[in-house]
Design an enzyme around this catalytic site. Structure first.
Site, PDB file in Angstrom:
ATOM      1  N   ASP A 113       7.523  -4.150  15.845  1.00 27.77           N
ATOM      2  CA  ASP A 113       7.820  -2.921  16.587  1.00 27.77           C
ATOM      3  C   ASP A 113       8.536  -1.942  15.655  1.00 27.77           C
ATOM      4  O   ASP A 113       9.642  -2.233  15.192  1.00 27.77           O
ATOM      5  CB  ASP A 113       8.687  -3.252  17.804  1.00 27.77           C
ATOM      6  CG  ASP A 113       8.884  -2.064  18.727  1.00 27.77           C
ATOM      7  OD1 ASP A 113       8.208  -1.031  18.523  1.00 27.77           O
ATOM      8  OD2 ASP A 113       9.720  -2.162  19.647  1.00 27.77           O
ATOM      9  N   TYR A 118       8.285   7.842  15.972  1.00 28.37           N
ATOM     10  CA  TYR A 118       8.070   9.281  15.821  1.00 28.37           C
ATOM     11  C   TYR A 118       9.202   9.918  15.011  1.00 28.37           C
ATOM     12  O   TYR A 118       8.965  10.786  14.165  1.00 28.37           O
ATOM     13  CB  TYR A 118       7.996   9.959  17.192  1.00 28.37           C
ATOM     14  CG  TYR A 118       6.700   9.752  17.947  1.00 28.37           C
ATOM     15  CD1 TYR A 118       5.800   8.762  17.578  1.00 28.37           C
ATOM     16  CD2 TYR A 118       6.380  10.542  19.047  1.00 28.37           C
ATOM     17  CE1 TYR A 118       4.620   8.566  18.276  1.00 28.37           C
ATOM     18  CE2 TYR A 118       5.196  10.360  19.757  1.00 28.37           C
ATOM     19  CZ  TYR A 118       4.324   9.374  19.365  1.00 28.37           C
ATOM     20  OH  TYR A 118       3.155   9.190  20.063  1.00 28.37           O
ATOM     21  N   ASP A 226       2.668   2.064  17.670  1.00 24.20           N
ATOM     22  CA  ASP A 226       3.743   1.586  16.801  1.00 24.20           C
ATOM     23  C   ASP A 226       4.109   0.126  17.059  1.00 24.20           C
ATOM     24  O   ASP A 226       5.213  -0.310  16.736  1.00 24.20           O
ATOM     25  CB  ASP A 226       4.990   2.461  16.958  1.00 24.20           C
ATOM     26  CG  ASP A 226       5.544   2.437  18.365  1.00 24.20           C
ATOM     27  OD1 ASP A 226       4.855   1.960  19.284  1.00 24.20           O
ATOM     28  OD2 ASP A 226       6.690   2.920  18.565  1.00 24.20           O
ATOM     29  N   GLU A 227       3.194  -0.653  17.627  1.00 27.32           N
ATOM     30  CA  GLU A 227       3.452  -2.064  17.904  1.00 27.32           C
ATOM     31  C   GLU A 227       2.232  -2.895  17.535  1.00 27.32           C
ATOM     32  O   GLU A 227       1.094  -2.453  17.711  1.00 27.32           O
ATOM     33  CB  GLU A 227       3.755  -2.297  19.379  1.00 27.32           C
ATOM     34  CG  GLU A 227       5.001  -1.614  19.899  1.00 27.32           C
ATOM     35  CD  GLU A 227       5.140  -1.821  21.396  1.00 27.32           C
ATOM     36  OE1 GLU A 227       5.650  -2.893  21.805  1.00 27.32           O
ATOM     37  OE2 GLU A 227       4.719  -0.940  22.165  1.00 27.32           O
TER      38      GLU A 227
END
Length: 421
Positions: A113, A118, A226-227
């Site tokens: 993660d 951002y 984003d994972e």
């Protein structure tokens, strides 16, 4: 896995799917859902299908089995004990189904993660240090912040004026917008421009390229921009056996056993639930140090220890390639890996041994579990609040014991799930 045709089984299916399909890709999941709507799941819960016919006895039996399905799901999510064997035999009629629980403990799943993704992208673009508070703005609201801004008391969705009052030195970066005049990073009129997430998508591609290069042939599943989930079961098992598997599939011997490695002090960024995080809180509920963490003696613990080393390597590879830090969760399935990746952030990693799962679930609100944060989770919480205590209702809602009335994952086992709308 197929989905149930009975909507009242969705909660048990969701928890089971998280346990049983740690590496299945999104497209395969969608195909399974489409096919499953025409088929089964409740075939093993026998009376569920009869319960839809409407007889009171069958409905009662369906409710019992649905409660059991969720209990089994949570048990297979890493809990030990005779309860697992009893539940499997009661629900499936297959005493040897405990082998599935043993197989579950042979898995090692990572959840990677990115930390404030951002905000990290914008900090890198603007050349700002990590110590500089930064917020990402979209039409006057902060949609993302970095950890320096969090320490200043700012949270997501804060208005820009309020954020500047809390932290006068905060740097603000507006998301890219696109209009008839082209792309721009300057605030624009929301009536004539649209938000573009292109720069974050491009940064995400760099992250996944770094993961792919470092993991070789291992399975990487994109969970979001984003994972990522990474199934490192094979590499962890090879490490436990004293071997290391290279990207070309070749194995070579390595020095030192997991037991010997575990005797060394853990790096500061490594946390094992119930071992070196005593007194930590999970969603407001204290977790007791209940894990028996014995790498080198207990195979499941050895696999997670090897997984911690792999997670550290992947995190370092991402930072080298992109400059972005990330946190990781290490557990025996996707649901638990995602749950523990958020326990210690930023730039840290957390392992959740099987022996600590029960205490964590007893202190974790149901809505924190993957797949249960939306309408289904709210429906289950409403069921808990409305039901009588002898059916797991209002008693289950207060099971955390810290004054918080939110339903916990463990308490949800006692609910009459057949009554879900």
């Amino acid at each position: 896995r197929d989905t149930p045709s009975n909507p009242s089984c969705h909660l048990g299916w969701l928890a089971q799917a998280s346990v049983r399909c740690p590496g299945v890709c999104g497209a395969a999941r969608q195909r399974a859902r489409r096919a499953g709507r025409q088929q089964r799941l409740c075939s093993k819960a026998g009376a569920c299908r009869q319960g839809r016919a409407g007889s009171p006895a069958a409905t009662e039996g369906a409710g019992e089995r649905l409660r059991g399905l969720l209990a089994l799901s949570l048990t297979l999510a890493g809990q030990h004990g005779s309860m697992a064997a009893a539940l499997v035999e009661q629900i499936t009629g297959e005493p040897d189904a405990t082998a599935e629980r043993a197989q579950e403990l042979e898995r090692c799943i990572l959840h990677i993660d990115l930390d404030g993704f951002y905000a990290q992208v914008e900090s890198k673009r603007l050349g700002l240090p990590r110590s500089q508070a930064l917020g990402v703005v979209q039409w006057g609201n902060l949609i993302a912040i970095n950890y320096a801004a969090k320490r200043a008391g700012i949270s997501r969705h804060t208005r820009v004026a309020e954020a500047q009052a809390l932290c006068p030195g905060i740097a603000l970066a507006h998301v890219e917008t696109v209009s008839e005049h082209g792309a721009s990073s300057d605030p624009a009129d929301s009536r004539t421009a649209k938000v573009s997430l292109e720069r974050y998508r491009l940064a995400s591609q760099e992250v996944f390229a770094a993961l792919a290069a470092e993991t070789g042939g291992q399975l990487v599943e994109r969970a979001s921009i984003d994972e990522a989930f990474v199934d490192v079961s094979a590499e962890a098992a090879a490490a436990v056996a004293g071997l290391t598997v290279g990207a070309d599939g070749a194995a070579s011997a390595t020095g030192g056993s997991p037991r010997e490695a575990a005797a060394d002090p853990m790096p500061p960024s490594w946390v094992v639930v119930g071992v070196n995080d005593t007194g930590a809180t999970r969603g407001g509920g204290a977790v007791v140090a209940s894990a028996r963490w014995r790498p080198g003696l207990v195979r499941s613990d050895s696999l997670l220890w090897a997984g911690m080393a792999i997670a550290a390597r992947l995190r370092a590879a991402v930072e080298r390639a992109t400059g972005f830090t990330c946190s990781a969760g290490v557990a025996h399935n996707k649901l638990l890996a995602k749950l523990c990746s958020a326990m210690h952030k930023p730039n840290q990693q957390t392992a959740l041994p099987a022996g600590a799962v029960e205490a964590v679930l007893a202190a974790t609100p149901l809505r924190k579990l993957r797949g249960l944060g939306g309408k289904l989770g709210r429906a289950v919480e409403q069921l808990a609040a409305a039901g009588p205590e002898d059916e797991g209702g209002s008693a289950a809602a207060g099971a955390r014991g810290d004054g918080d009335r939110s339903l916990t994952a463990a308490a949800a086992q006692r609910l009459p799930l057949a009554r879900l709308p």
